[in-house]
Design an enzyme around this catalytic site. Sequence first.
Site, PDB file in Angstrom:
ATOM      1  N   LEU A 136      -0.006   8.002  -1.278  1.00 16.79           N
ATOM      2  CA  LEU A 136       1.045   7.585  -2.190  1.00 16.79           C
ATOM      3  C   LEU A 136       1.497   8.734  -3.060  1.00 16.79           C
ATOM      4  O   LEU A 136       2.407   8.583  -3.837  1.00 16.79           O
ATOM      5  CB  LEU A 136       0.552   6.433  -3.088  1.00 16.79           C
ATOM      6  CG  LEU A 136       0.299   5.112  -2.359  1.00 16.79           C
ATOM      7  CD1 LEU A 136      -0.184   4.066  -3.331  1.00 16.79           C
ATOM      8  CD2 LEU A 136       1.572   4.631  -1.664  1.00 16.79           C
ATOM      9  N   TYR A 153      -7.170   3.668   3.107  1.00 16.42           N
ATOM     10  CA  TYR A 153      -5.897   3.017   3.450  1.00 16.42           C
ATOM     11  C   TYR A 153      -6.143   1.660   4.103  1.00 16.42           C
ATOM     12  O   TYR A 153      -5.573   0.637   3.696  1.00 16.42           O
ATOM     13  CB  TYR A 153      -5.123   3.947   4.376  1.00 16.42           C
ATOM     14  CG  TYR A 153      -3.749   3.491   4.792  1.00 16.42           C
ATOM     15  CD1 TYR A 153      -2.654   3.716   3.979  1.00 16.42           C
ATOM     16  CD2 TYR A 153      -3.537   2.872   6.023  1.00 16.42           C
ATOM     17  CE1 TYR A 153      -1.381   3.334   4.377  1.00 16.42           C
ATOM     18  CE2 TYR A 153      -2.279   2.485   6.428  1.00 16.42           C
ATOM     19  CZ  TYR A 153      -1.196   2.721   5.596  1.00 16.42           C
ATOM     20  OH  TYR A 153       0.064   2.341   5.989  1.00 16.42           O
ATOM     21  N   GLN A 196       0.827  -1.203   0.000  1.00 11.93           N
ATOM     22  CA  GLN A 196       0.000   0.000   0.000  1.00 11.93           C
ATOM     23  C   GLN A 196       0.863   1.256   0.000  1.00 11.93           C
ATOM     24  O   GLN A 196       0.552   2.246  -0.665  1.00 11.93           O
ATOM     25  CB  GLN A 196      -0.925   0.004   1.214  1.00 11.93           C
ATOM     26  CG  GLN A 196      -1.713   1.286   1.413  1.00 11.93           C
ATOM     27  CD  GLN A 196      -2.666   1.573   0.280  1.00 11.93           C
ATOM     28  OE1 GLN A 196      -3.107   0.662  -0.406  1.00 11.93           O
ATOM     29  NE2 GLN A 196      -2.972   2.840   0.058  1.00 11.93           N
ATOM     30  N   GLU A 197       1.962   1.214   0.738  1.00 10.65           N
ATOM     31  CA  GLU A 197       2.809   2.396   0.866  1.00 10.65           C
ATOM     32  C   GLU A 197       3.623   2.672  -0.396  1.00 10.65           C
ATOM     33  O   GLU A 197       3.743   3.818  -0.826  1.00 10.65           O
ATOM     34  CB  GLU A 197       3.757   2.240   2.062  1.00 10.65           C
ATOM     35  CG  GLU A 197       3.060   2.265   3.416  1.00 10.65           C
ATOM     36  CD  GLU A 197       2.569   3.658   3.794  1.00 10.65           C
ATOM     37  OE1 GLU A 197       2.804   4.609   3.031  1.00 10.65           O
ATOM     38  OE2 GLU A 197       1.937   3.789   4.864  1.00 10.65           O
ATOM     39  N   SER A 198       4.191   1.648  -1.010  1.00 13.04           N
ATOM     40  CA  SER A 198       5.152   1.900  -2.092  1.00 13.04           C
ATOM     41  C   SER A 198       5.047   0.952  -3.274  1.00 13.04           C
ATOM     42  O   SER A 198       5.826   1.076  -4.216  1.00 13.04           O
ATOM     43  CB  SER A 198       6.572   1.801  -1.533  1.00 13.04           C
ATOM     44  OG  SER A 198       6.878   0.439  -1.222  1.00 13.04           O
TER      45      SER A 198
END
Length: 503
Positions: free
Chosen positions: A503, A438, A311-313
């Site tokens: 993001l 998220y 999810q982050e990167s």
Amino acid sequence: MLTVYNAATAYRSFLACTLALLALAGCSQPSTLQEIRNEGVLHVITRVAPSIYYEGREGPTGYDYELAKLFADELGVELRLRVAEDNTEILSVLSRDFAHIGLAGLSAQPLFEGQYKTLPTGIMAQSVVVYNRDVERPESLADLAGQMLHLVPDSNHEYQLQAHTNSASGVSWQVHPGLDAAGILARVETGELSYAVVSSNELELNHVFFPQVKQAFALGDASELAWLLPASQDDSLVNAAKAFIEKMQANGITAQLSERFYGHLDHLNYVGARTFMHHVENRLPTYESLFRDNAAIFNMDWRLLAAIGYQESHWRPNAVSPTGVRGLMMLTRNTANYIGINNRLDAEESIQGGAKYFRMVHRRIPERIAEPDRTWFALASYNVGYGHLEDARRLTENAGKNPDRWMDVKEFLPLLAQKEWYKQTRYGYARGHEPVLYVQNIRRYYDVLARMMEPTESIAASASPFVGLEQSANENSSRELAGDGAGMRASLPPELGMIPPTL
């Protein structure tokens, strides 16, 4: 004697003129710019909006705020901010010359002539008509005869509507004091309001959170949003600010700021399962052992840690966001320093830091909250901050719902983006839709990984608080798809969701 008298008279006249000139010089007013430098403070009034100013993860931010902060730095003075309730207050303060600059998200209007000086800042916007997708789409103002348009006070929209009165006979509008653009959009989303007018840039920043709102047409051409300055000021400050903005445009700083706050919007699209599966096959094997090892150290399900990383990167160790968070787990500089991570771009350090920080956040969530809700709260806190999460839980409790149940609290997190709600809270404005998306996305990524991958033996055999996630997540996902809010999720692919603005 006469010569002496004439000389004395001439001397007295010269002395009187000299003293008069000195007195005039001593009494002359310094320029506005000199006053600012003498005091060492640039007084700016603004309002809370994602397009202008808000409190982010790293402190105050927003396009106009960042530009004003750079201008104050250029002048070598302190930026002192006053936050107004709305544009009405901003205009009132400026008209009384109680601030040097106003950040109102407005463009120049004929009504401003003689009242305010305007300085374009590089962001183009226009007034757009929006509607609830369940009503008929209007093609022009003529189609809205007999309908009511809703808008915020002291905006560009009323001026645009007045300019179209000849082609808009039968169209009326209502101004809503106390509401901001997010509040208007939220009411169009629910169908409480059928039609409204909002600024195109504020629609872009909020549209992903209101899938039932559709754009119909624009009122007039796009124009640059501007800073407002009191007309009573001399031109020293506006000229200095103009030269500064021209310099920022020439060296690319304004373009970077625009990309930081608006560039990600093109990427807020639907993500297919095929993309995720491709990354599972091609990227995850490189980092799987790191996820497993660090999850075991911190007593986590490695698949949950991997889902957070995706999810982050999207599992990119060199990822860098426009806001300065970086690495596979997208840690902020402050977070990395706090947990002892030296190199955020090193995949092993980043994953270790993400696991350590998430575990710390998880422990802060009250133990009385049962799993898996405690984990969902921890994820939301990881994204938006513990203070904002607590604000949403208080709003939930005040509404008579359960502040310890994620299903209830996620309904109130988005309200933190609306002035009528966040002004009741301790920590104020937050982009409250983001933690909801998220958590939703991580749960979906986790569901896929849980079906495909086995947990580590130590976690599977332990009494880890994350053991129950696999079954509960699937059950909750099915229950939520059939329950409240299904209309929003029905517009998403069944496997995955949309990428939130983090993001």
